[in-house]
Design a protein around this motif. Structure first.
Motif, mmCIF file in Angstrom:
data_model
loop_
_atom_site.group_PDB
_atom_site.id
_atom_site.type_symbol
_atom_site.label_atom_id
_atom_site.label_comp_id
_atom_site.label_asym_id
_atom_site.label_seq_id
_atom_site.Cartn_x
_atom_site.Cartn_y
_atom_site.Cartn_z
ATOM 1 N N ARG A 214 -35.815 8.226 12.723
ATOM 2 C CA ARG A 214 -36.745 7.648 11.754
ATOM 3 C C ARG A 214 -36.021 6.856 10.673
ATOM 4 O O ARG A 214 -36.209 7.063 9.478
ATOM 5 C CB ARG A 214 -37.613 8.754 11.143
ATOM 6 C CG ARG A 214 -38.433 9.516 12.185
ATOM 7 C CD ARG A 214 -39.362 10.524 11.558
ATOM 8 N NE ARG A 214 -40.495 9.914 10.922
ATOM 9 C CZ ARG A 214 -41.646 9.599 11.542
ATOM 10 N NH1 ARG A 214 -41.772 9.843 12.836
ATOM 11 N NH2 ARG A 214 -42.635 9.047 10.887
ATOM 12 N N GLY A 215 -35.190 5.917 11.106
ATOM 13 C CA GLY A 215 -34.506 5.066 10.138
ATOM 14 C C GLY A 215 -33.173 5.650 9.721
ATOM 15 O O GLY A 215 -32.481 6.295 10.500
ATOM 16 N N GLY A 216 -32.804 5.402 8.454
ATOM 17 C CA GLY A 216 -31.518 5.861 7.960
ATOM 18 C C GLY A 216 -30.513 4.732 7.855
ATOM 19 O O GLY A 216 -30.774 3.580 8.229
ATOM 20 N N SER A 217 -29.315 5.056 7.367
ATOM 21 C CA SER A 217 -28.323 4.037 7.059
ATOM 22 C C SER A 217 -27.833 3.300 8.297
ATOM 23 O O SER A 217 -27.568 2.091 8.245
ATOM 24 C CB SER A 217 -27.136 4.667 6.324
ATOM 25 O OG SER A 217 -26.529 5.674 7.132
ATOM 26 N N GLY A 243 -40.899 4.621 10.641
ATOM 27 C CA GLY A 243 -41.476 5.680 9.817
ATOM 28 C C GLY A 243 -40.455 6.289 8.882
ATOM 29 O O GLY A 243 -40.479 7.490 8.603
ATOM 30 N N ASP A 244 -39.549 5.460 8.361
ATOM 31 C CA ASP A 244 -38.448 5.933 7.516
ATOM 32 C C ASP A 244 -38.990 6.507 6.203
ATOM 33 O O ASP A 244 -39.629 5.793 5.429
ATOM 34 C CB ASP A 244 -37.502 4.765 7.228
ATOM 35 C CG ASP A 244 -36.187 5.215 6.610
ATOM 36 O OD1 ASP A 244 -36.134 6.309 6.035
ATOM 37 O OD2 ASP A 244 -35.204 4.455 6.716
ATOM 38 N N PRO A 245 -38.725 7.781 5.905
ATOM 39 C CA PRO A 245 -39.257 8.397 4.689
ATOM 40 C C PRO A 245 -38.402 8.170 3.453
ATOM 41 O O PRO A 245 -38.767 8.596 2.354
ATOM 42 C CB PRO A 245 -39.272 9.881 5.045
ATOM 43 C CG PRO A 245 -38.081 10.044 5.938
ATOM 44 C CD PRO A 245 -38.014 8.762 6.748
ATOM 45 N N ASP A 246 -37.230 7.516 3.617
ATOM 46 C CA ASP A 246 -36.291 7.429 2.498
ATOM 47 C C ASP A 246 -35.770 6.012 2.322
ATOM 48 O O ASP A 246 -34.587 5.796 2.083
ATOM 49 C CB ASP A 246 -35.110 8.393 2.735
ATOM 50 C CG ASP A 246 -34.290 8.637 1.480
ATOM 51 O OD1 ASP A 246 -34.896 8.826 0.398
ATOM 52 O OD2 ASP A 246 -33.047 8.618 1.574
ATOM 53 N N HIS A 283 -36.895 11.619 0.599
ATOM 54 C CA HIS A 283 -38.345 11.429 0.595
ATOM 55 C C HIS A 283 -38.749 10.260 -0.304
ATOM 56 O O HIS A 283 -39.898 10.167 -0.718
ATOM 57 C CB HIS A 283 -39.045 12.694 0.077
ATOM 58 C CG HIS A 283 -38.747 13.936 0.839
ATOM 59 N ND1 HIS A 283 -39.434 14.314 1.962
ATOM 60 C CD2 HIS A 283 -37.815 14.906 0.618
ATOM 61 C CE1 HIS A 283 -38.959 15.466 2.414
ATOM 62 N NE2 HIS A 283 -37.978 15.840 1.618
ATOM 63 N N ARG A 284 -37.826 9.368 -0.616
ATOM 64 C CA ARG A 284 -38.109 8.371 -1.654
ATOM 65 C C ARG A 284 -39.223 7.409 -1.257
ATOM 66 O O ARG A 284 -39.984 6.965 -2.121
ATOM 67 C CB ARG A 284 -36.827 7.616 -2.008
ATOM 68 C CG ARG A 284 -35.804 8.477 -2.749
ATOM 69 C CD ARG A 284 -34.509 7.749 -3.010
ATOM 70 N NE ARG A 284 -33.815 7.430 -1.756
ATOM 71 C CZ ARG A 284 -32.659 6.750 -1.695
ATOM 72 N NH1 ARG A 284 -32.089 6.306 -2.825
ATOM 73 N NH2 ARG A 284 -32.092 6.508 -0.532
#
Length: 313
Positions: A214-217, A243-246, A283-284
């Motif tokens: 779900r995304g990330g660096s 659906g990246d939560p951050d 969670h940003r």
């Protein structure tokens, strides 16, 4: 005269998603709407209609909540693909465990008012990346006007009983064939159109980032390896595709001030926004969605972004 036979009507596929909790369909899918009049998004009474470009082809999706069930109908070549991915589109896998806003009165109230909010995951990277590129460094009004023009001109009619005027956005190959003068007519200057061209040439590689979660660096770095794609564009894409939560949209013209006023009672810059969001790292983007979905508006004073029209330059 040879009369071509009429195309058979698109077959309808249906599913019912039962997540075990309430899903606010409108709030969850709203980030997919590119302004009023988006040919690929329509809200008709309680039904949200989407015209999507999937790996299996174009599809029309109709989504309607009935109690704690969400009923999904699809038409078109991508119908079965869309049915299979409907739960993730509606927030399955979006884990809010550990997201604690009880210590912040504003966020606690916003969360209480939006219990059905989930982060969608479209599982389509290029389809989310192209409109994000169009939105770079211009007002939403300009970007959405360009999106409407290009989708209506180079998209395909939404299959099935979609509301009149709906169209499925172009696929990567079609975006690659849009001539320079048409980008100009849409108000897209060469810098952004060139970025789209670079992105669609590596479309298959970008789609493979969905396997990374779900995304990330790592996903953001893959997107930003394409010249012209920075932190903001990568975040605006992965929020929707993965659906990246951050993934807060650092570099946005308006959001730092909105976050600042909501959480601290004063405007802040990007660094200040990140500092305010730091307690909710991981969670940003959820915090951002709660703020923007709460109806909160920052005070309406200060400079406005100048609208530039590149079509006649």
């Amino acid at each position: 005269m040879i009369v071509e036979p009429a195309a058979p009507p698109a077959q309808r596929h249906d599913t019912v998603y039962r997540p075990g909790h309430h899903v606010d369909v409108r709030a969850t899918l709203r980030p997919l709407m590119r302004g009023t009049g988006d040919p690929a998004f329509r809200q008709v009474d309680a039904t949200t209609w989407l015209a999507l470009r999937t790996p299996a082809g174009p599809v029309t999706v109709a989504v309607r909540a009935v109690g704690d069930e969400v009923r999904v109908s699809t038409w078109g070549d991508g119908a079965e693909w869309a049915i299979a991915h409907a739960p993730e589109l509606l927030g399955r896998g979006d884990d809010w465990t550990g997201f604690d806003v009880s210590g912040n009165a504003f966020l606690a109230a916003a969360r209480h008012r939006q219990p059905g909010l989930r982060l969608c995951r479209t599982n389509t990277v290029v389809a989310m990346l192209v409109p994000a590129i169009l939105e770079q460094k211009v007002t939403s009004r300009q970007a959405w006007r360009a999106w409407r023009f290009l989708v209506r001109r180079y998209g395909t009619p939404a299959p099935g009983p979609a509301p009149e005027g709906m169209a499925v956005p172009p696929d990567a190959d079609t975006w690659a064939r849009v001539p320079s003068w048409e980008w100009h007519r849409a108000g897209i200057e060469p810098g952004r159109s060139a970025t789209v061209m670079r992105a669609v040439r590596v479309a298959a590689s970008l789609e493979r980032t969905l396997s990374l979660g779900r995304g990330g660096s790592v996903v953001a770095e893959r997107l930003m390896s394409i010249p012209g794609i920075g932190v903001w564009t990568a975040a605006e894409t992965t929020q929707r595709s993965h659906g990246d939560p951050d993934s807060p949209s650092v570099g946005d013209y308006h959001l730092p001030a909105v976050v600042g006023w909501a959480l601290a009672g004063a405007p802040v810059d990007d660094d200040g926004m990140l500092e305010l969001l730091e307690p909710w790292r991981g969670h940003r983007e959820r915090v951002m969605r709660l703020i923007t979905g709460s109806g909160f508006r920052k005070p309406s004073f200060g400079p406005r972004m100048t609208i530039q029209d590149h079509r006649f330059h």
